[in-house]
Structure formats: C-alpha cells, structure tokens
Design an enzyme around this catalytic site. Structure first.
Site, PDB file in Angstrom:
ATOM      1  N   THR A   2      31.627  28.813  41.349  1.00 62.27           N
ATOM      2  CA  THR A   2      31.859  27.362  41.300  1.00 62.27           C
ATOM      3  C   THR A   2      33.086  26.953  42.099  1.00 62.27           C
ATOM      4  O   THR A   2      33.384  25.760  42.211  1.00 62.27           O
ATOM      5  CB  THR A   2      32.056  26.896  39.834  1.00 62.27           C
ATOM      6  OG1 THR A   2      33.130  27.661  39.267  1.00 62.27           O
ATOM      7  CG2 THR A   2      30.800  27.090  39.010  1.00 62.27           C
TER       8      THR A   2
ATOM      9  N   ARG B  55      31.115  28.966  34.527  1.00 64.13           N
ATOM     10  CA  ARG B  55      31.087  28.201  33.266  1.00 64.13           C
ATOM     11  C   ARG B  55      30.846  26.721  33.493  1.00 64.13           C
ATOM     12  O   ARG B  55      30.315  26.045  32.627  1.00 64.13           O
ATOM     13  CB  ARG B  55      32.437  28.360  32.521  1.00 64.13           C
ATOM     14  CG  ARG B  55      32.685  29.738  31.963  1.00 64.13           C
ATOM     15  CD  ARG B  55      34.130  29.862  31.534  1.00 64.13           C
ATOM     16  NE  ARG B  55      35.023  29.613  32.652  1.00 64.13           N
ATOM     17  CZ  ARG B  55      36.343  29.588  32.601  1.00 64.13           C
ATOM     18  NH1 ARG B  55      36.942  29.782  31.447  1.00 64.13           N
ATOM     19  NH2 ARG B  55      37.065  29.358  33.681  1.00 64.13           N
TER      20      ARG B  55
ATOM     21  N   TYR C  85      48.634  40.104  34.360  1.00 67.04           N
ATOM     22  CA  TYR C  85      47.683  39.874  35.466  1.00 67.04           C
ATOM     23  C   TYR C  85      47.616  41.122  36.344  1.00 67.04           C
ATOM     24  O   TYR C  85      46.522  41.598  36.665  1.00 67.04           O
ATOM     25  CB  TYR C  85      48.080  38.646  36.300  1.00 67.04           C
ATOM     26  CG  TYR C  85      47.133  38.428  37.468  1.00 67.04           C
ATOM     27  CD1 TYR C  85      45.807  38.056  37.244  1.00 67.04           C
ATOM     28  CD2 TYR C  85      47.546  38.624  38.784  1.00 67.04           C
ATOM     29  CE1 TYR C  85      44.920  37.880  38.308  1.00 67.04           C
ATOM     30  CE2 TYR C  85      46.666  38.449  39.850  1.00 67.04           C
ATOM     31  CZ  TYR C  85      45.355  38.084  39.608  1.00 67.04           C
ATOM     32  OH  TYR C  85      44.475  37.921  40.654  1.00 67.04           O
TER      33      TYR C  85
ATOM     34  N   LYS D 231      44.436  43.704  37.065  1.00 69.24           N
ATOM     35  CA  LYS D 231      43.904  44.027  38.398  1.00 69.24           C
ATOM     36  C   LYS D 231      44.063  45.527  38.709  1.00 69.24           C
ATOM     37  O   LYS D 231      43.221  46.101  39.402  1.00 69.24           O
ATOM     38  CB  LYS D 231      44.573  43.152  39.465  1.00 69.24           C
ATOM     39  CG  LYS D 231      44.134  41.692  39.384  1.00 69.24           C
ATOM     40  CD  LYS D 231      42.623  41.527  39.637  1.00 69.24           C
ATOM     41  CE  LYS D 231      42.149  40.095  39.633  1.00 69.24           C
ATOM     42  NZ  LYS D 231      40.708  39.946  39.904  1.00 69.24           N
TER      43      LYS D 231
END
Ligand code: NDP
Ligand code: 8X3
Length: 252
Positions: free
Chosen positions: A11, A34, A153, A157
């Site tokens: 998106t 979503r 974060y 990753k």
C-alpha cells in the site's frame, strides 16, 4: 504463462513500487496490506496502467490466523507464486533503550520478525509444490549495524538477516532462492510511521542529501529476479551515494 509475485505491504513505499515494477514486467500481482482503500487504489492503478491481473489480500501480518486464512483462500490459479517479497515492516519510535515504549518494541518484533515468518510459512509450501520460487526479504542497513536509538528496530532487522540465512540453508533442497535486500535511507512513509505521524521530524531525516526512492529499491529488487535459475543474489546492501553505512552520511 505469466509469473506471479506476492508482495506484502504493497500500500506504500517499496511494496507499492515493487507492485508497479513487477506489473510493468508482465507479472500477475498479489498485493497485501492493512489499509483496504489503499489496496483498492493500487489494484485499480495496476489494472488501468499495466492491464495487470491483480489479487488483493487484506490482512495484518501480525495476526497468525488471518495470515494463514488469507493465503489459503488464494484461488488455485494464483497459487503458482514465483516470487514472495516480504516487505511489510516498520520502525516505531526512535528512543534511548531506557526510554523506549514496550508496545513499540512489540509492534516491530511482531511485524518485522513474526509477520515475515508467518507469511513465509504460508507461501513456501506453494513454492515447494511448484518446484521453484524466490523469497525476497526486506532487511536494512539496520540489519548490518546498530545505531543509537535503533535498539529493537535493529534487533528485528538483524533477525530478518539471520532468518534469511536460515531459510536459504533449509530451502536449498527445494531449489528456492532466498535474497535479503538491505536498503539504506529511502524516502517513503517509513519515517512518518517511525515518528508517529510527526512529518517535520520525518522530513529532517532526508535533509541535505538525495536519499533512495522507493522506485530505486524496487528496481534493484526486480533485478535480483531476472538472473538465470542457477544464480542467486543472497545478500544485497544498497544505499544512496551520500550514505556509507547505517551511521555515516555526507550531508551538505
Ligand atoms: P512504508 O511505511 O512506506 O511501507 C510499509 C508497508 O508495510 C505499508 O504498505 C504497510 O501497509 C505495511 N505494513 C506495516 N505493518 C503491517 C502489518 N502489521 N501488516 C501488514 N502490512 C503492514 O515503508 P517502506 O516502504 O520504506 O518499508 C518497507 C520495508 O522496508 C520495511 O520492512 C522497512 O523496515 C524496510 N526498510 C525501509 C527503509 C527506508 O529507509 N524506507 C530502509 C531499509 C529497510 P499498511 O499500513 O496498509 O498495512
Ligand atoms: C530503515 C533505514 O537507517 O532508518 O531500515 O534504519 S534506517
């Protein structure tokens, strides 16, 4: 026969740019995310601009049941998925360890790590059945180096990097390629999400240099799928030329 790509997080940003790149190159495209209205917009765009066949799946990668139910509902003619792009992901917050918000950590780990595992576990059986496939995971320069306030974060990753290596080993016997792509700073909605809607803070991240664009990253991702069957790019780090690694930039 056209090849099929499934892209999570289509998106916005890299996922949306990948949907366009693959549709432009004659792929049938499965897009997921979503935000239903955004999925509908992307779907219409791909159909109108590229005359592409598009299947939209609306689910949150963190919801295990929803992931397996959506992917098992894929019509038979869409099940021959050649390329899976595990792109859905995010950073939420950029705080010192002791100041970080536990919910932000949960969101990042649940999305970037568990979501990627769920989607892969649901799609890989189709690839095994088809005796071909290419899984492309979105890591980051944050999967290679840890920076200040990057804590969870970067951890998520680093996990994507390790999971990609593990998948590559385990899926070797099925001749499934696994590529982990590690972009540096790219101007998408990433920083707006990271700074919880604060656009001023988000824009500052890209001041003083030309960052990667979503299209730059999609071009590189697409390139990894164009190699002969016996060639696989396992791990690929890319950044804009003003960025040396996760920490060093030349701004001016
Ligand atoms: P964007 O914010 O522009 O896009 C993120 C996409 O992920 C959206 O389509 C979003 O869709 C989707 N997504 C997020 N959470 C979920 C969820 N729980 N379930 C389903 N979909 C979800 O960011 P980018 O395009 O920049 O980021 C894509 C990937 O690249 C991420 O994994 C990111 O960590 C990584 N990355 C980004 C870099 C950058 O500088 N931009 C650099 C290196 C790596 P929706 O909200 O509709 O669900
Ligand atoms: C996104 C790039 O440098 O903000 O993974 O970690 S960075």
């Amino acid at each position: 026969m056209k090849k099929i790509v499934l892209i999570t997080g289509a998106t916005s940003g890299f996922g949306k740019a990948c949907a366009e790149k693959f549709a432009a190159n004659n792929y049938d495209v499965i897009i997921t995310g979503r935000r239903k209205e955004r999925l509908d917009e992307v779907s219409e765009y791909l159909k109108n601009k590229f005359n592409a066949n598009v299947l939209s799946l609306h689910f949150d990668v963190r919801e295990r049941e929803a992931v397996f139910s959506a992917i098992s509902s894929i019509p038979d003619k869409w099940k021959k998925i050649s390329v899976l792009i595990n792109n859905a992901g995010l950073a939420v917050g950029r705080d010192y360890f002791e100041e970080a918000v536990l919910d932000d950590w949960d969101t990042m780990i649940d999305t970037n790590v568990k979501g990627l595992l769920y989607v892969s576990k649901a799609v890989v059986p189709f690839m095994i059945e088809n005796k071909e496939g290419h899984v492309i995971n979105l890591g980051s320069v944050a999967a290679k180096e840890v920076y200040e306030k990057g804590n969870a974060y970067c951890g998520s990753k680093f996990a994507v990097d390790a999971i990609s290596k593990g998948m590559r080993i385990d899926l070797l016997r099925h001749r499934i390629k696994v590529t982990c792509i590690h972009p540096g700073a790219a101007e998408t909605e990433f920083s707006i999400v990271r700074f919880k809607g604060n656009k001023d803070l988000a824009e500052k991240i890209y001041e003083g240099y030309v960052p990667l664009s979503a299209e730059d990253v999609a071009d590189v991702i697409y390139y990894t799928t164009t190699l002969p069957p016996h060639v696989c790019i396992n791990d690929l780090v890319l950044s804009c030329t003003a960025q040396a690694d996760a920490i060093y930039f030349f701004k001016g």
